[in-house]
Design a protein around this motif. Structure first.
Motif, PDB file in Angstrom:
ATOM      1  N   PRO A 181       0.839  -1.193   0.000  1.00 14.82           N
ATOM      2  CA  PRO A 181       0.000   0.000   0.000  1.00 14.82           C
ATOM      3  C   PRO A 181       0.878   1.249   0.000  1.00 14.82           C
ATOM      4  CG  PRO A 181       0.085  -0.910   2.205  1.00 14.82           C
ATOM      5  CD  PRO A 181       0.787  -1.893   1.309  1.00 14.82           C
ATOM      6  N   ALA A 182       0.403   2.286  -0.664  1.00 14.19           N
ATOM      7  CA  ALA A 182       1.151   3.550  -0.689  1.00 14.19           C
ATOM      8  C   ALA A 182       0.986   4.229   0.670  1.00 14.19           C
ATOM      9  CB  ALA A 182       0.641   4.443  -1.822  1.00 14.19           C
ATOM     10  N   ALA A 183       1.724   3.701   1.661  1.00 13.85           N
ATOM     11  CA  ALA A 183       1.506   4.101   3.054  1.00 13.85           C
ATOM     12  C   ALA A 183       1.929   5.532   3.334  1.00 13.85           C
ATOM     13  CB  ALA A 183       2.256   3.142   3.976  1.00 13.85           C
ATOM     14  N   TRP A 184       2.626   6.168   2.399  1.00 11.43           N
ATOM     15  CA  TRP A 184       2.990   7.563   2.572  1.00 11.43           C
ATOM     16  C   TRP A 184       1.794   8.489   2.428  1.00 11.43           C
ATOM     17  CZ3 TRP A 184       1.181   9.431  -1.866  1.00 11.43           C
ATOM     18  CH2 TRP A 184       1.213   8.618  -2.998  1.00 11.43           C
ATOM     19  N   TRP A 185       0.650   7.927   1.925  1.00  8.06           N
ATOM     20  CA  TRP A 185      -0.450   8.817   1.577  1.00  8.06           C
ATOM     21  C   TRP A 185      -0.939   9.633   2.768  1.00  8.06           C
ATOM     22  CZ3 TRP A 185      -2.513  11.631  -1.827  1.00  8.06           C
ATOM     23  CH2 TRP A 185      -3.738  12.255  -1.564  1.00  8.06           C
ATOM     24  N   GLY A 186      -1.352   8.978   3.820  1.00 10.38           N
ATOM     25  CA  GLY A 186      -1.937   9.695   4.948  1.00 10.38           C
ATOM     26  C   GLY A 186      -1.223   9.378   6.235  1.00 10.38           C
ATOM     27  N   GLU A 187       0.022   9.815   6.347  1.00 12.83           N
ATOM     28  CA  GLU A 187       0.827   9.459   7.503  1.00 12.83           C
ATOM     29  C   GLU A 187       0.134   9.835   8.813  1.00 12.83           C
ATOM     30  OE1 GLU A 187       4.625  11.215   7.008  1.00 12.83           O
ATOM     31  OE2 GLU A 187       5.054  10.216   5.115  1.00 12.83           O
ATOM     32  N   ASN A 188      -0.268  11.100   8.927  1.00 15.55           N
ATOM     33  CA  ASN A 188      -0.894  11.556  10.171  1.00 15.55           C
ATOM     34  C   ASN A 188      -2.240  10.881  10.388  1.00 15.55           C
ATOM     35  OD1 ASN A 188       1.259  13.211  10.625  1.00 15.55           O
ATOM     36  ND2 ASN A 188       0.284  15.053   9.802  1.00 15.55           N
ATOM     37  N   GLU A 189      -3.000  10.689   9.284  1.00 16.74           N
ATOM     38  CA  GLU A 189      -4.321  10.073   9.411  1.00 16.74           C
ATOM     39  C   GLU A 189      -4.206   8.666   9.970  1.00 16.74           C
ATOM     40  OE1 GLU A 189      -8.043   8.624   6.656  1.00 16.74           O
ATOM     41  OE2 GLU A 189      -5.992   7.955   6.338  1.00 16.74           O
ATOM     42  N   ILE A 190      -3.299   7.878   9.416  1.00 22.42           N
ATOM     43  CA  ILE A 190      -3.151   6.496   9.867  1.00 22.42           C
ATOM     44  C   ILE A 190      -2.705   6.465  11.330  1.00 22.42           C
ATOM     45  CG2 ILE A 190      -1.899   4.334   9.532  1.00 22.42           C
ATOM     46  CD1 ILE A 190      -3.962   4.911   7.370  1.00 22.42           C
ATOM     47  N   ASP A 191      -1.736   7.316  11.678  1.00 23.86           N
ATOM     48  CA  ASP A 191      -1.247   7.345  13.055  1.00 23.86           C
ATOM     49  C   ASP A 191      -2.353   7.704  14.037  1.00 23.86           C
ATOM     50  OD1 ASP A 191       1.171   6.743  11.987  1.00 23.86           O
ATOM     51  OD2 ASP A 191       2.078   8.704  12.313  1.00 23.86           O
ATOM     52  N   GLU A 192      -3.095   8.753  13.715  1.00 22.84           N
ATOM     53  CA  GLU A 192      -4.149   9.203  14.621  1.00 22.84           C
ATOM     54  C   GLU A 192      -5.278   8.185  14.706  1.00 22.84           C
ATOM     55  OE1 GLU A 192      -5.309  12.943  13.045  1.00 22.84           O
ATOM     56  OE2 GLU A 192      -3.423  13.956  13.580  1.00 22.84           O
ATOM     57  N   LYS A 193      -5.651   7.618  13.559  1.00 24.62           N
ATOM     58  CA  LYS A 193      -6.790   6.698  13.567  1.00 24.62           C
ATOM     59  C   LYS A 193      -6.425   5.337  14.135  1.00 24.62           C
ATOM     60  CE  LYS A 193      -9.836   8.899  10.283  1.00 24.62           C
ATOM     61  NZ  LYS A 193     -10.697   8.765   9.089  1.00 24.62           N
ATOM     62  N   LEU A 194      -5.154   4.969  14.132  1.00 28.60           N
ATOM     63  CA  LEU A 194      -4.757   3.742  14.805  1.00 28.60           C
ATOM     64  C   LEU A 194      -5.002   3.864  16.307  1.00 28.60           C
ATOM     65  CD1 LEU A 194      -1.513   2.370  13.122  1.00 28.60           C
ATOM     66  CD2 LEU A 194      -3.560   1.093  13.690  1.00 28.60           C
ATOM     67  N   THR A 195      -4.760   5.050  16.840  1.00 27.36           N
ATOM     68  CA  THR A 195      -5.046   5.287  18.259  1.00 27.36           C
ATOM     69  C   THR A 195      -6.544   5.174  18.510  1.00 27.36           C
ATOM     70  OG1 THR A 195      -3.137   6.757  18.462  1.00 27.36           O
ATOM     71  CG2 THR A 195      -4.839   6.926  20.158  1.00 27.36           C
ATOM     72  N   TYR A 196      -7.343   5.801  17.641  1.00 27.94           N
ATOM     73  CA  TYR A 196      -8.802   5.714  17.762  1.00 27.94           C
ATOM     74  C   TYR A 196      -9.268   4.265  17.596  1.00 27.94           C
ATOM     75  CZ  TYR A 196     -13.594   5.726  16.003  1.00 27.94           C
ATOM     76  OH  TYR A 196     -14.924   5.429  15.786  1.00 27.94           O
ATOM     77  N   PHE A 197      -8.695   3.586  16.624  1.00 23.20           N
ATOM     78  CA  PHE A 197      -9.043   2.188  16.355  1.00 23.20           C
ATOM     79  C   PHE A 197      -8.804   1.332  17.593  1.00 23.20           C
ATOM     80  CE2 PHE A 197      -7.136  -1.822  14.313  1.00 23.20           C
ATOM     81  CZ  PHE A 197      -8.339  -2.496  14.347  1.00 23.20           C
ATOM     82  N   SER A 198      -7.650   1.501  18.207  1.00 18.50           N
ATOM     83  CA  SER A 198      -7.313   0.712  19.375  1.00 18.50           C
ATOM     84  C   SER A 198      -8.248   0.985  20.541  1.00 18.50           C
ATOM     85  CB  SER A 198      -5.868   1.001  19.798  1.00 18.50           C
ATOM     86  OG  SER A 198      -5.512   0.239  20.921  1.00 18.50           O
ATOM     87  N   GLU A 199      -8.611   2.237  20.733  1.00 15.36           N
ATOM     88  CA  GLU A 199      -9.446   2.618  21.864  1.00 15.36           C
ATOM     89  C   GLU A 199     -10.911   2.265  21.665  1.00 15.36           C
ATOM     90  OE1 GLU A 199      -8.647   6.758  22.213  1.00 15.36           O
ATOM     91  OE2 GLU A 199      -6.712   6.473  23.238  1.00 15.36           O
ATOM     92  N   SER A 200     -11.384   2.319  20.441  1.00 17.34           N
ATOM     93  CA  SER A 200     -12.819   2.141  20.189  1.00 17.34           C
ATOM     94  C   SER A 200     -13.179   0.753  19.671  1.00 17.34           C
ATOM     95  CB  SER A 200     -13.314   3.190  19.194  1.00 17.34           C
ATOM     96  OG  SER A 200     -12.602   3.093  17.972  1.00 17.34           O
ATOM     97  N   HIS A 201     -12.178  -0.074  19.324  1.00 19.56           N
ATOM     98  CA  HIS A 201     -12.452  -1.416  18.791  1.00 19.56           C
ATOM     99  C   HIS A 201     -11.572  -2.446  19.497  1.00 19.56           C
ATOM    100  CE1 HIS A 201     -13.764   1.305  15.516  1.00 19.56           C
ATOM    101  NE2 HIS A 201     -14.697   0.399  15.318  1.00 19.56           N
ATOM    102  N   GLU A 202     -11.590  -2.428  20.806  1.00 23.35           N
ATOM    103  CA  GLU A 202     -10.741  -3.320  21.579  1.00 23.35           C
ATOM    104  C   GLU A 202     -11.057  -4.793  21.318  1.00 23.35           C
ATOM    105  OE1 GLU A 202     -10.933  -2.355  25.664  1.00 23.35           O
ATOM    106  OE2 GLU A 202     -10.032  -0.378  25.443  1.00 23.35           O
ATOM    107  N   SER A 203     -12.313  -5.075  20.974  1.00 25.04           N
ATOM    108  CA  SER A 203     -12.715  -6.471  20.786  1.00 25.04           C
ATOM    109  C   SER A 203     -12.767  -6.878  19.309  1.00 25.04           C
ATOM    110  CB  SER A 203     -14.090  -6.709  21.420  1.00 25.04           C
ATOM    111  OG  SER A 203     -15.076  -5.887  20.809  1.00 25.04           O
ATOM    112  N   TYR A 204     -12.282  -6.006  18.407  1.00 27.83           N
ATOM    113  CA  TYR A 204     -12.295  -6.369  16.991  1.00 27.83           C
ATOM    114  C   TYR A 204     -11.381  -7.562  16.759  1.00 27.83           C
ATOM    115  CZ  TYR A 204     -11.185  -6.302  12.043  1.00 27.83           C
ATOM    116  OH  TYR A 204     -10.963  -6.664  10.739  1.00 27.83           O
ATOM    117  N   SER A 205     -11.920  -8.618  16.221  1.00 27.50           N
ATOM    118  CA  SER A 205     -11.159  -9.865  16.065  1.00 27.50           C
ATOM    119  C   SER A 205     -10.889 -10.154  14.602  1.00 27.50           C
ATOM    120  CB  SER A 205     -11.928 -11.029  16.714  1.00 27.50           C
ATOM    121  OG  SER A 205     -12.064 -10.818  18.098  1.00 27.50           O
TER     122      SER A 205
END
Length: 397
Positions: A181-205
């Motif tokens: 994936p062209a991971a350079w696209w949204g560096e800040n977006e991915i970083d910030e949303k990974l934090t949100y993802f972890s906090e709001s989807h703790e049980s995502y399997s």
């Protein structure tokens, strides 16, 4: 000269029959959300049975990747590395619009500035996700027997869409196979949303298999950064793997990524029977494992037939005959319409010298083969010979 003329006339007189070879079907659906028609390329596994639910793999950029992916998936199914699966390929119409997330504020790097200038229609990921959830998935689930879990394969820009979806709307898919994936696209977006993802989807399997080739342009360094962020922030329930194919290019990495990625993503469902399990486990242990797996994925996961077969073989190998027969009985109970199950149970009874029960189960297998109108004559020949073999054993008891 006469011989050449004779041969030519003979060959020209032969009738040559030509049939097309099909690996799938092309379907067009109309999308109200996207205001356009979308083309799907759909492949079902060999011996497709509409009465059985299948895993479903959603392949993006199918106009480029469908043929090769069907070949890889078919090989993996035949090698028993993944369960039988339906492939739903989605042809692209506007990759920048559908796959590249919007920029919040001004472009943060030269790549984003170029995309904004060259493809001003980018940033339609939310609408494209709505198309998947509200139109595509319901269409597939209405017309094909699919299981509740979904696997996506996204490459390059569609890999960016996969990363964005994972951290924004993870339940869209169960398995994410993201290739360079062209991971350079949204560096800040991915970083910030990974934090949100972890906090709001703790049980995502779910499961993630992320790859990158031996490539530059920030692809490798940013993929490493994403992996580091996953290590630091991803919820514990997310199973993820990062893999670099350093000897591959951005194009050639597609094929080993699909092969290894699908193998990894399905390895918990496609359970492997070890030598230790053959020595010590009973079928109830395997049932408990799949009960826990069903709880994790939130739908009933039935023990695959091949797992029953492998467990019984391993148990017989270690002289656990009683446990092996229990496994075979449970297999028949779980798959009452499987001639494979009845034949295996019959063979188990032959091995344990219970010939009357063996004959009965061979005959049950014959009834199923007859009902299903299986055309391969060798199947029926084998079963009839097996009935005769069992009867001979009975006669000499």
């Amino acid at each position: 000269m006469f011989s050449i003329l004779f041969l030519s006339s003979t060959l020209s007189a032969q009738e040559v029959k030509k049939d097309s070879i099909s690996i799938g079907e092309r379907i067009t659906i109309n999308s109200k959300l996207l205001n356009e028609s979308r083309t799907l390329l759909i492949s079902t596994p060999d011996n497709f049975d509409k009465s059985k639910p299948y895993h479903v793999i959603y392949l993006f950029d199918a106009e480029y990747l469908f043929t090769s992916t069907v070949g890889i998936v078919t090989s993996l199914i035949n090698a028993r590395k993944i369960p039988p699966s339906i492939i739903v390929g989605i042809e692209s119409t506007n990759r920048a619009r559908d796959f590249i997330p919007p920029i919040e504020g001004e472009p943060q790097n030269n790549h984003q500035s170029w995309i904004k200038k060259k493809f001003p229609q980018f940033g339609g990921t939310e609408n494209f996700t709505a198309f998947l959830q509200s139109e595509l998935f319901p269409f597939v689930e209405k017309n094909y027997p699919v299981k509740p879990n979904r696997t996506m394969i996204g490459y390059s820009n569609s890999g960016v869409f996969g990363l964005h979806t994972l951290v924004s709307s993870p339940s869209t898919f169960t398995n994410y196979l993201l290739i360079s994936p062209a991971a350079w696209w949204g560096e800040n977006e991915i970083d910030e949303k990974l934090t949100y993802f972890s906090e709001s989807h703790e049980s995502y399997s779910g499961n993630l298999f992320l790859t990158v080739a031996g490539e530059g342009r920030g692809m490798y360094s940013n993929s490493l950064r994403i992996a580091a962020q996953l290590e630091a922030k991803a919820p514990q329930s997310l199973h993820w793997v990062f893999k670099q194919f350093e000897n591959e290019t951005h194009q050639s990495t597609i094929y080993p990524s699909i092969y290894q990625g699908l193998t990894n993503l399905f390895e918990d469902i496609n359970f492997k029977i070890s030598d230790e399990l053959g020595k010590y486990a009973s079928v109830s242990d395997i049932e408990n494992y799949y009960a826990q797996l069903s709880k994790r994925y939130e739908y009933d996961i039935t023990i695959p037939e091949i797992v029953f077969s492998d467990l019984a073989d391993a148990q017989f190998l270690h002289h656990k005959n009683s446990l092996a027969i229990d496994t075979l009985k449970q297999w028949v109970s779980t798959y009452p319409a499987s001639s494979f199950a009845y034949t295996s149970l019959a063979r188990g009874y032959m091995f344990t010298e219970k010939f009357t029960l063996a004959k009965l189960n061979f005959e049950n297998a014959i009834k199923i083969v007859t009902k299903k109108e299986i055309k391969d004559p060798s199947v029926m020949d084998y079963l009839k010979d097996s009935v005769e073999e069992a009867q001979n054993k009975i006669n000499h008891e």
